[in-house]
Motif scaffolding. Structure first.
Motif, PDB file in Angstrom:
ATOM      1  N   THR A  34      35.958 105.198   4.491  1.00  0.00           N
ATOM      2  CA  THR A  34      34.917 104.174   4.434  1.00  0.00           C
ATOM      3  C   THR A  34      34.965 103.513   3.065  1.00  0.00           C
ATOM      4  OG1 THR A  34      33.484 105.331   6.004  1.00  0.00           O
ATOM      5  CG2 THR A  34      32.438 103.738   4.538  1.00  0.00           C
ATOM      6  N   ILE A  36      33.648 100.170   0.525  1.00  0.00           N
ATOM      7  CA  ILE A  36      32.795  99.009   0.242  1.00  0.00           C
ATOM      8  C   ILE A  36      33.586  98.059  -0.650  1.00  0.00           C
ATOM      9  CG2 ILE A  36      30.671  98.163  -0.809  1.00  0.00           C
ATOM     10  CD1 ILE A  36      29.422 100.880  -0.379  1.00  0.00           C
ATOM     11  N   VAL A  60      33.214  97.807   4.565  1.00  0.00           N
ATOM     12  CA  VAL A  60      31.920  97.145   4.442  1.00  0.00           C
ATOM     13  C   VAL A  60      32.091  95.960   3.510  1.00  0.00           C
ATOM     14  CG1 VAL A  60      29.542  97.363   3.644  1.00  0.00           C
ATOM     15  CG2 VAL A  60      30.633  99.254   4.861  1.00  0.00           C
ATOM     16  N   HIS A  99      21.519  99.760  -0.515  1.00  0.00           N
ATOM     17  CA  HIS A  99      22.686  99.317   0.250  1.00  0.00           C
ATOM     18  C   HIS A  99      23.630 100.480   0.495  1.00  0.00           C
ATOM     19  CE1 HIS A  99      26.757  97.464   0.574  1.00  0.00           C
ATOM     20  NE2 HIS A  99      26.120  96.556   1.295  1.00  0.00           N
ATOM     21  N   VAL A 103      24.900 102.045   4.077  1.00  0.00           N
ATOM     22  CA  VAL A 103      26.306 102.202   4.452  1.00  0.00           C
ATOM     23  C   VAL A 103      26.568 103.634   4.911  1.00  0.00           C
ATOM     24  CG1 VAL A 103      28.682 102.177   3.608  1.00  0.00           C
ATOM     25  CG2 VAL A 103      27.111 100.351   2.931  1.00  0.00           C
ATOM     26  N   ARG A 106      25.331 104.299   8.256  1.00  0.00           N
ATOM     27  CA  ARG A 106      26.108 103.620   9.302  1.00  0.00           C
ATOM     28  C   ARG A 106      27.462 104.274   9.518  1.00  0.00           C
ATOM     29  NH1 ARG A 106      28.730 101.906  12.824  1.00  0.00           N
ATOM     30  NH2 ARG A 106      29.202  99.744  13.415  1.00  0.00           N
ATOM     31  N   VAL A 110      31.065 107.293   1.449  1.00  0.00           N
ATOM     32  CA  VAL A 110      32.007 106.271   0.979  1.00  0.00           C
ATOM     33  C   VAL A 110      33.009 106.924   0.033  1.00  0.00           C
ATOM     34  CG1 VAL A 110      32.238 104.113  -0.306  1.00  0.00           C
ATOM     35  CG2 VAL A 110      30.253 104.475   1.192  1.00  0.00           C
TER      36      VAL A 110
END
Length: 288
Positions: A34, A36, A60, A99, A103, A106, A110
């Protein structure tokens, strides 16, 4: 000493195995990670987001404005990549924390981050003619957005087994260039911030690196500047490229896709031994 020699039949079989291995589909480098990408609405951030998705990451896309993010996400999905649009203001520490938690809710922890937030620098003026606020703006923006995103992700990654944080800087961070305003100083400041972040978080298996770019000719801002230069000197875009690249060892200025590929390399396990350092993607324009 005796040297063992395979029979011809066995040599042929071994050769066939090599051919089979070559034909196998290449494994993606960032599978199920994952990521960002802050500043994904910009040229560099968008290119990196696409490259991460191509290599199997769940990406993301983050920036203040939703519109350009939606376009980038649609492009990624059209290529069977995974992308989610989640806007955020990286200058607001509370917004960054909220934020990040959204994330995680979801897509889980990360393990990869790229910061390509625009520093809104103004170039083309010498320092003696530049107001201080204009000079200081990219330094303040670069360090502010990196401090909030970097510290938030460092804490998060330390709690979840480590990860990789990446950014983008330019030649001007090391070699002073005429008329770049506060941009070069901002690059130097951000690079040293990233070195310190790497040293402090290395024990938690958090790596911190960056790509040094020469300014890609297919990035809109750079392209516009080259076109203006060409208009003033009666040169085509390709002629401007040749002029600017004449002293670069590779005789070309690195394109966005190649900058993004350097980020993929740093993000992957192939670079597991690298931290507090950068990938020099300047084509040799800057020699280390």
């Amino acid at each position: 000493a005796k040297i063992a020699v395979l029979p011809v039949r066995q040599r042929g079989r071994a050769h066939g195995n090599v051919e089979h291995a070559v034909e196998r589909r290449r494994e993606v480098l960032l599978k199920e990670r994952t990521a960002i990408v802050y500043g994904a609405s910009g040229a560099v951030g968008g290119a990196v987001a696409r490259a991460f998705a191509r290599e199997g990451a769940r990406v993301v896309l983050a920036a203040r404005g939703r519109g350009p993010l939606e376009a980038a996400a649609a492009d990624i999905r059209s290529r069977d990549g995974q992308a989610e649009v989640m806007p955020v203001d990286a200058t607001d520490p509370q917004a960054v924390e909220q934020h990040l938690q959204a994330v995680v809710g979801r897509w889980g922890p990360v393990s990869l981050m790229f910061n390509a937030v625009s520093w809104a620098d103004v170039q083309g003026q010498v320092l003696a003619d530049m107001p201080f606020d204009q000079f200081f703006a990219p330094i303040q923006t670069g360090l502010t957005t990196w401090f909030y995103t970097g510290t938030a992700l460092a804490r998060h990654m330390a709690q979840h087994g480590g990860g990789t944080m990446l950014g983008i800087t330019a030649n001007a961070g090391r070699a002073p260039l005429y008329g770049v305003g506060g941009f070069g100083v901002a690059c130097a400041a951000v690079e040293h911030y990233l070195r310190q972040l790497a040293v402090e978080n290395g024990p938690h298996q958090v790596r911190v690196c960056w790509v040094r770019s020469p300014g890609s000719p297919d990035a809109p801002g750079v392209r516009e500047a080259w076109e203006l230069y060409g208009d003033r000197h009666g040169l085509t875009f390709d002629e401007v490229h040749r002029e600017f690249a004449k002293d670069v060892p590779l005789r070309r200025i690195t394109a966005l896709a190649q900058v993004a590929n350097a980020a993929v390399l740093l993000a992957s396990d192939l670079a597991a031994g690298m931290t507090a350092t950068m990938a020099n993607a300047t084509g040799g324009a800057q020699i280390d």
